[in-house]
Scaffold this motif. Structure first.
Motif, PDB file in Angstrom:
ATOM      1  N   LEU A 180       2.808   3.533  -2.894  1.00 30.28           N
ATOM      2  CA  LEU A 180       2.048   4.668  -3.407  1.00 30.28           C
ATOM      3  C   LEU A 180       0.631   4.213  -3.759  1.00 30.28           C
ATOM      4  O   LEU A 180       0.446   3.330  -4.600  1.00 30.28           O
ATOM      5  CB  LEU A 180       2.746   5.244  -4.636  1.00 30.28           C
ATOM      6  N   LEU A 181      -0.361   4.813  -3.105  1.00 35.85           N
ATOM      7  CA  LEU A 181      -1.761   4.440  -3.356  1.00 35.85           C
ATOM      8  C   LEU A 181      -2.311   5.247  -4.537  1.00 35.85           C
ATOM      9  O   LEU A 181      -1.682   6.187  -5.015  1.00 35.85           O
ATOM     10  CB  LEU A 181      -2.596   4.704  -2.089  1.00 35.85           C
ATOM     11  N   GLU A 182      -3.508   4.875  -4.990  1.00 31.81           N
ATOM     12  CA  GLU A 182      -4.119   5.549  -6.147  1.00 31.81           C
ATOM     13  C   GLU A 182      -4.335   7.040  -5.888  1.00 31.81           C
ATOM     14  O   GLU A 182      -4.262   7.851  -6.792  1.00 31.81           O
ATOM     15  CB  GLU A 182      -5.470   4.901  -6.502  1.00 31.81           C
TER      16      GLU A 182
ATOM     17  N   ALA B 236       1.109   7.779   0.263  1.00 30.49           N
ATOM     18  CA  ALA B 236       1.892   6.559   0.404  1.00 30.49           C
ATOM     19  C   ALA B 236       1.628   5.907   1.754  1.00 30.49           C
ATOM     20  O   ALA B 236       1.488   6.589   2.767  1.00 30.49           O
ATOM     21  CB  ALA B 236       3.377   6.867   0.252  1.00 30.49           C
ATOM     22  N   ARG B 237       1.517   4.574   1.710  1.00 28.52           N
ATOM     23  CA  ARG B 237       1.456   3.801   2.963  1.00 28.52           C
ATOM     24  C   ARG B 237       2.875   3.679   3.464  1.00 28.52           C
ATOM     25  O   ARG B 237       3.754   3.260   2.716  1.00 28.52           O
ATOM     26  CB  ARG B 237       0.964   2.370   2.697  1.00 28.52           C
ATOM     27  N   ARG B 238       3.126   3.991   4.742  1.00 30.46           N
ATOM     28  CA  ARG B 238       4.459   3.738   5.277  1.00 30.46           C
ATOM     29  C   ARG B 238       4.326   3.145   6.660  1.00 30.46           C
ATOM     30  O   ARG B 238       3.225   3.054   7.207  1.00 30.46           O
ATOM     31  CB  ARG B 238       5.331   4.981   5.294  1.00 30.46           C
TER      32      ARG B 238
ATOM     33  N   ARG C 254      -5.447  -1.198  -2.766  1.00 30.14           N
ATOM     34  CA  ARG C 254      -4.163  -0.493  -2.814  1.00 30.14           C
ATOM     35  C   ARG C 254      -3.776   0.019  -4.206  1.00 30.14           C
ATOM     36  O   ARG C 254      -2.708   0.613  -4.358  1.00 30.14           O
ATOM     37  CB  ARG C 254      -3.049  -1.409  -2.277  1.00 30.14           C
ATOM     38  N   GLY C 255      -4.627  -0.232  -5.220  1.00 28.91           N
ATOM     39  CA  GLY C 255      -4.310   0.270  -6.555  1.00 28.91           C
ATOM     40  C   GLY C 255      -3.278  -0.593  -7.262  1.00 28.91           C
ATOM     41  O   GLY C 255      -3.086  -1.749  -6.911  1.00 28.91           O
ATOM     42  N   THR C 256      -2.606   0.004  -8.242  1.00 25.99           N
ATOM     43  CA  THR C 256      -1.709  -0.794  -9.094  1.00 25.99           C
ATOM     44  C   THR C 256      -0.248  -0.383  -8.988  1.00 25.99           C
ATOM     45  O   THR C 256       0.604  -0.896  -9.693  1.00 25.99           O
ATOM     46  CB  THR C 256      -2.134  -0.681 -10.571  1.00 25.99           C
ATOM     47  N   ASN C 257       0.060   0.608  -8.115  1.00 27.33           N
ATOM     48  CA  ASN C 257       1.447   1.087  -8.007  1.00 27.33           C
ATOM     49  C   ASN C 257       2.291   0.306  -7.014  1.00 27.33           C
ATOM     50  O   ASN C 257       3.493   0.531  -6.933  1.00 27.33           O
ATOM     51  CB  ASN C 257       1.461   2.561  -7.572  1.00 27.33           C
ATOM     52  N   SER C 258       1.658  -0.557  -6.226  1.00 23.54           N
ATOM     53  CA  SER C 258       2.381  -1.202  -5.130  1.00 23.54           C
ATOM     54  C   SER C 258       3.448  -2.168  -5.629  1.00 23.54           C
ATOM     55  O   SER C 258       3.375  -2.683  -6.745  1.00 23.54           O
ATOM     56  CB  SER C 258       1.410  -1.975  -4.239  1.00 23.54           C
TER      57      SER C 258
END
Ligand code: MTE
Ligand code: CO
Length: 390
Positions: free
Chosen positions: A249-251, A255-257, A362-366
């Motif tokens: 999940l990006l900022e 979502a990257r899939r 990629r932010g902080t959710n990865s």
């Protein structure tokens, strides 16, 4: 504990008596003095034993091959107890002739031997937000590298006759999780294989006995164990493992899939928190592992001062595409604290990023695909800690 009676010029205990004879261990085991070299799990990461992970003790190993008994395990529903005589691999879907292979059938196709790393996409995932686990076994131990013997998937698909509108394949496991993933047909025909041996002997039950899929350079999750079926289709299946899991999940909320390739990565295995420097100042061997799902590692740089100065490490042993590479850097330790890092380069031109570069992108959710540069702090007493520096 050193026993002075065993030291020169005395005659050591083991020189006075006959040792154990042949067949004392029909299947050999490591020396009892190596009993601490085992896979380990992290209590708080383990919801249940059956859907869990343990980690390869990278800091105890050398070279590029992982011994079978030390390959990390990741199961979603425990180790399937599959009987090789009842093993069947079905190929169905968009094929001219649906087929069912026995294990003996598989062994009548031309075989290949290839060395590959397998890395779980979640390897180093706990480190995304900051330094967390003290030991490369735990930060980087969801990787192993063995020689697989098996049949190129291409031969099996050719035998079934893939229809012209086919674009994807979906391997499925015979465990109760029925693990499945969508794989582009192009990859399936390129370098995937159905393996039944690892390092020369039968796959271990933990690794998918009697047969698993090998998907070189790509997320470990796609290497379906206890393989029972391969469906051929024209679209991806959007299975649980490629929608709710193995996406980042990006900022911006997207979502990257389908992030399949395991990117360029390296880690210093020695010294590291579980492998402190036990000697005083002077001659020191730093060692580590580097790998890339894109191909070969061409170069590894190391720093002992947190990135002020970089030195080219020495890669030793085979340099094979999509396999672990071993590197060394010999230096004189002056006894002062060190900040150790390694940075790998591959033959596709990729350079291992810093953790902050990854977070910026990629932010902080990865969780998945953390290939950031790892820092170890070596203290004056030789102990080592997992830290981050900006
Ligand atoms: N295949 C099946 N059938 N069931 C599973 O739970 N786990 C996957 C993959 N294949 C899994 C599976 C995951 S997430 C990883 S990382 C690798 O297997 C781990 O392989 P290993 O246990 O040989 O290290
Ligand atoms: Co995994």
């Amino acid at each position: 504990e050193v026993n002075p009676d065993n030291l020169p010029p005395n005659v050591a205990d083991w020189s006075r008596y006959l040792g154990a004879g042949v067949d004392a261990a029909p299947y050999g085991m490591p020396s009892e003095h190596e009993a601490h070299v085992v896979r380990r799990s992290v209590e708080w990461l383990t919801a249940s034993r059956e859907s869990s992970v343990n980690f390869t003790p990278l800091h105890e190993l050398d070279g590029i091959i992982t011994p079978n008994g030390l390959c990390f395990e990741r199961h979603h529903s425990g180790v399937a107890d599959m009987n090789p005589t009842d093993f069947r691999l079905m190929i169905n879907g968009l094929v001219e002739t649906p087929l069912v292979f026995t294990l003996e059938d598989l062994k009548r196709f031309p075989r290949e031997n290839r060395i590959y790393f397998l890395e779980c996409a979640a390897n180093s995932g706990m480190e995304w937000r900051g330094a967390q686990l003290n030991g490369c076994q735990f930060t980087h131990g969801m990787v192993h590298c063995v020689m697989y013997t098996g049949v190129p998937l291409k031969y099996l698909l050719e035998e079934a006759g893939v229809k012209t509108n086919a674009r994807w394949v979906m391997p499925e496991g015979g465990d109760s999780a029925g693990m499945n993933r969508s794989i582009p047909l192009e990859k399936a025909l390129d370098d995937c294989m159905v393996a039944f041996k690892m390092n020369g002997e039968a796959l271990r039950p933990e690794q998918g006995y009697p047969a698993r899929l090998v998907v070189p350079g790509w997320e470990g999750n796609m290497w379906v164990k206890w393989l029972r079926r391969i469906e051929v289709g024209d679209e991806p299946w959007h299975a649980r493992e490629e929608t709710s899991k193995y996406t980042d999940l990006l900022e911006n909320g997207k979502a990257r899939r389908f992030t399949w390739v395991m990117d360029t990565k390296s880690v210093i295995t020695n010294p590291s928190p579980q492998a402190p420097l036990l000697h005083s100042r002077g001659q020191t061997v730093l060692s580590g592992l580097a790998w890339s799902g894109n191909g070969r590692i061409t170069r590894v740089d190391v720093t002992t001062d947190g990135g002020r100065n970089w030195h080219q490490a020495r890669i030793d042993g085979p340099s094979l595409p999509k396999a672990l590479h071993r590197f060394y850097y010999e230096f004189d330790w002056d006894g002062s604290p060190l900040l150790l890092q390694s940075r790998a380069y591959d033959d596709a031109g990729y350079v291992q990023p810093t953790k902050n570069e990854l977070r910026a992108a990629r932010g902080t959710n990865s969780i998945y695909h953390n290939n950031g540069i790892q820092t170890w702090e070596v203290k004056a007493d030789g102990s080592v800690e997992n830290v981050e520096i900006s």
